[in-house]
Write an enzyme that holds these catalytic residues in place. Structure first.
Site, PDB file in Angstrom:
ATOM      1  N   ILE A  18       0.836  -1.203   0.000  1.00 38.25           N
ATOM      2  CA  ILE A  18       0.000   0.000   0.000  1.00 38.25           C
ATOM      3  C   ILE A  18       0.874   1.257   0.000  1.00 38.25           C
ATOM      4  CG2 ILE A  18      -1.604   1.329   1.438  1.00 38.25           C
ATOM      5  CD1 ILE A  18      -2.896  -1.403   2.218  1.00 38.25           C
ATOM      6  N   ASP A  63      12.951   3.185  11.066  1.00 40.76           N
ATOM      7  CA  ASP A  63      12.247   2.195  11.884  1.00 40.76           C
ATOM      8  C   ASP A  63      11.269   2.977  12.750  1.00 40.76           C
ATOM      9  OD1 ASP A  63      11.277   0.371  13.647  1.00 40.76           O
ATOM     10  OD2 ASP A  63      13.232  -0.290  14.425  1.00 40.76           O
ATOM     11  N   ASN A  90       2.079   4.881   7.290  1.00 42.74           N
ATOM     12  CA  ASN A  90       1.577   3.647   6.669  1.00 42.74           C
ATOM     13  C   ASN A  90       2.306   2.397   7.162  1.00 42.74           C
ATOM     14  OD1 ASN A  90       0.462   1.936   4.264  1.00 42.74           O
ATOM     15  ND2 ASN A  90       2.694   1.832   4.041  1.00 42.74           N
ATOM     16  N   TYR A 156      -3.320  -6.137  16.968  1.00 40.64           N
ATOM     17  CA  TYR A 156      -3.280  -5.297  15.758  1.00 40.64           C
ATOM     18  C   TYR A 156      -4.514  -4.392  15.708  1.00 40.64           C
ATOM     19  CZ  TYR A 156      -3.697  -4.457  10.657  1.00 40.64           C
ATOM     20  OH  TYR A 156      -3.849  -3.897   9.408  1.00 40.64           O
ATOM     21  N   LYS A 160      -4.936  -0.290  15.765  1.00 44.91           N
ATOM     22  CA  LYS A 160      -5.565   0.463  14.675  1.00 44.91           C
ATOM     23  C   LYS A 160      -6.731   1.297  15.204  1.00 44.91           C
ATOM     24  CE  LYS A 160      -3.111  -0.866  11.049  1.00 44.91           C
ATOM     25  NZ  LYS A 160      -2.211   0.086  10.368  1.00 44.91           N
TER      26      LYS A 160
HETATM   27  N1  LIG Z   1      -3.000  -5.416   3.087  1.00 48.38           N
HETATM   28  C1  LIG Z   1      -4.150  -5.293   3.748  1.00 48.38           C
HETATM   29  O1  LIG Z   1      -5.089  -6.084   3.562  1.00 48.38           O
HETATM   30  C2  LIG Z   1      -4.329  -4.170   4.735  1.00 48.38           C
HETATM   31  C3  LIG Z   1      -5.616  -3.913   5.210  1.00 48.38           C
HETATM   32  C4  LIG Z   1      -5.809  -2.901   6.133  1.00 48.38           C
HETATM   33  C5  LIG Z   1      -4.746  -2.124   6.555  1.00 48.38           C
HETATM   34  N2  LIG Z   1      -3.503  -2.384   6.077  1.00 48.38           N
HETATM   35  C6  LIG Z   1      -2.410  -1.523   6.557  1.00 48.38           C
HETATM   36  O2  LIG Z   1      -1.733  -0.950   5.463  1.00 48.38           O
HETATM   37  C7  LIG Z   1      -0.368  -0.694   5.805  1.00 48.38           C
HETATM   38  C8  LIG Z   1       0.547  -1.303   4.758  1.00 48.38           C
HETATM   39  O3  LIG Z   1       0.301  -2.695   4.702  1.00 48.38           O
HETATM   40  P1  LIG Z   1       0.750  -3.606   3.462  1.00 48.38           P
HETATM   41  O4  LIG Z   1      -0.267  -4.662   3.323  1.00 48.38           O
HETATM   42  O5  LIG Z   1       1.109  -2.745   2.302  1.00 48.38           O
HETATM   43  O6  LIG Z   1       2.070  -4.270   4.080  1.00 48.38           O
HETATM   44  P2  LIG Z   1       3.452  -4.766   3.393  1.00 48.38           P
HETATM   45  O7  LIG Z   1       3.980  -5.797   4.294  1.00 48.38           O
HETATM   46  O8  LIG Z   1       3.245  -5.087   1.949  1.00 48.38           O
HETATM   47  O9  LIG Z   1       4.389  -3.469   3.467  1.00 48.38           O
HETATM   48  C9  LIG Z   1       4.725  -2.908   4.707  1.00 48.38           C
HETATM   49  C10 LIG Z   1       5.991  -2.089   4.565  1.00 48.38           C
HETATM   50  O10 LIG Z   1       6.262  -1.512   5.866  1.00 48.38           O
HETATM   51  C11 LIG Z   1       7.641  -1.673   6.157  1.00 48.38           C
HETATM   52  N3  LIG Z   1       7.810  -1.698   7.619  1.00 48.38           N
HETATM   53  C12 LIG Z   1       7.442  -2.681   8.483  1.00 48.38           C
HETATM   54  N4  LIG Z   1       7.792  -2.350   9.736  1.00 48.38           N
HETATM   55  C13 LIG Z   1       8.386  -1.132   9.664  1.00 48.38           C
HETATM   56  C14 LIG Z   1       8.969  -0.279  10.614  1.00 48.38           C
HETATM   57  N5  LIG Z   1       9.031  -0.617  11.911  1.00 48.38           N
HETATM   58  N6  LIG Z   1       9.482   0.910  10.210  1.00 48.38           N
HETATM   59  C15 LIG Z   1       9.449   1.254   8.891  1.00 48.38           C
HETATM   60  N7  LIG Z   1       8.935   0.466   7.931  1.00 48.38           N
HETATM   61  C16 LIG Z   1       8.400  -0.713   8.311  1.00 48.38           C
HETATM   62  C17 LIG Z   1       8.044  -2.997   5.514  1.00 48.38           C
HETATM   63  O11 LIG Z   1       9.439  -3.071   5.294  1.00 48.38           O
HETATM   64  C18 LIG Z   1       7.229  -2.940   4.209  1.00 48.38           C
HETATM   65  O12 LIG Z   1       7.960  -2.324   3.162  1.00 48.38           O
HETATM   66  C19 LIG Z   1      -0.178  -1.273   7.217  1.00 48.38           C
HETATM   67  O13 LIG Z   1      -0.326  -0.233   8.165  1.00 48.38           O
HETATM   68  C20 LIG Z   1      -1.329  -2.256   7.343  1.00 48.38           C
HETATM   69  O14 LIG Z   1      -1.717  -2.468   8.680  1.00 48.38           O
HETATM   70  C21 LIG Z   1      -3.243  -3.390   5.182  1.00 48.38           C
END
Ligand SMILES: NC(=O)c1ccc[n+]([C@@H]2O[C@H](COP(=O)([O-])OP(=O)(O)OC[C@H]3O[C@@H](n4cnc5c(N)ncnc54)[C@H](O)[C@@H]3O)[C@@H](O)[C@H]2O)c1
Length: 266
Positions: A18, A63, A90, A156, A160
């Site tokens: 995302i 981080d 994000n 989680y 949120k």
């Molecule tokens: N994919 C879904 O279905 C979904 C649904 C609702 C909410 N979200 C939220 O969307 C956001 C992105 O999720 P995604 O599915 O793209 O995840 P993803 O795993 O594809 O990407 C997450 C990114 O965050 C980085 N990351 C993780 N921990 C970190 C930290 N401590 N500091 C800096 N960077 C860090 C990772 O390296 C990665 O590049 C998250 O907040 C997640 O909770 C995702």
């Protein structure tokens, strides 16, 4: 004139999923974006590709669980791109944790550190810059429908949910400093976050009223709106982007021609 011409945006967790979708959208609208991620190699690859396409992006290590790391990241953004006008919180995602009765205090802390405290650290470090933005600063946090309804993944989801309340309080507190705070809450979106549950997306998809799993671009469009001047009079809101999944957790849809109930969330 594109909506983000001349603006600097810091996006956390921006190297994939995302976050990457948000970077693609904002750079296409003229923003200079700091791709802030734990995974600096992946962040660099994104920034190099976008720069090669004539867009403005730099990779910065971050981080979000560490206030020291976040402070250093914001310092680097200021040095390389200028003061950020927009922050997108994000980074994160659900950790693989046991069920509630087996969750340890350490598990709770590890999850809340990234889901809730990550946003706290980033806002604290970026706020002096956001409030000095000539455009008015904007913070958009990526929550989840898990924070709005009981879909499971308790630590989680509680994090949120906390993000929503944090956003409302910050929106009220800092409105007169010209900074807006809003949350986008995605439903199930196709990213690597679902890789360890191979059948989950196929199971969930038929229960989504609008008929498909979300794409990073769906979430990015809402983030771009709330970060832009089109939302200049909007602060403190939570915007679900979920294909209708929150409509009674799919009950209205199931009453017509839907499939059975299934676990949702993301
Ligand atoms: N994919 C879904 O279905 C979904 C649904 C609702 C909410 N979200 C939220 O969307 C956001 C992105 O999720 P995604 O599915 O793209 O995840 P993803 O795993 O594809 O990407 C997450 C990114 O965050 C980085 N990351 C993780 N921990 C970190 C930290 N401590 N500091 C800096 N960077 C860090 C990772 O390296 C990665 O590049 C998250 O907040 C997640 O909770 C995702």
């Amino acid at each position: 004139m594109r909506r983000f011409d001349g603006r600097v945006v810091m996006v956390t967790g921006a190297a994939r999923g995302i976050g990457l979708g948000i970077v693609e959208r904002l750079t296409s609208e003229g923003a200079a974006v700091a791709v802030a991620d734990l995974d600096i190699e992946a962040g660099r690859a994104v920034a190099e590709r976008l720069t090669g396409e004539g867009r403005k992006a730099v990779a910065v290590t971050c981080d979000v669980t560490s206030p020291e790391s976040v402070a250093a990241t914001v310092g680097e953004v200021v040095e390389r791109l200028g003061r950020p006008d927009v922050l997108v919180n994000n980074a994160g995602g659900g950790l693989s944790l046991p069920d509630f009765d087996e969750l340890t205090t350490g598990d709770w802390h590890r999850q809340l550190d990234v889901t809730l405290m990550g946003a706290v650290h980033c806002v604290q470090a970026a706020l002096p810059h956001l409030s000095a933005s000539p455009y008015g600063g904007a913070v958009v946090s990526v929550g989840s429908i898990n924070g709005l309804a009981p879909f499971g993944s308790l630590a989680y989801s509680a994090g949120k949910a906390g993000l929503v309340n944090l956003t409302q309080n910050l929106a009220a507190r800092y409105a007169r400093r010209g900074v807006r705070f809003n949350v986008v809450t995605p439903g199930t979106t196709r990213t690597r976050a679902w890789d360890d549950q191979p059948d989950a997306l196929e199971r969930i998809e038929p229960t989504i009223p609008l008929g498909r799993i979300g794409r990073p671009a769906d979430i990015a469009a809402a983030v771009a709106f709330l970060a832009s001047d089109d939302a200049a009079w909007i602060t403190g809101v939570t915007l679900p982007v979920d294909g209708g999944a929150l409509l009674g957790a799919g009950r209205a849809f199931q009453n017509t021609d839907g499939e059975g109930a299934a676990a949702h969330g993301g």
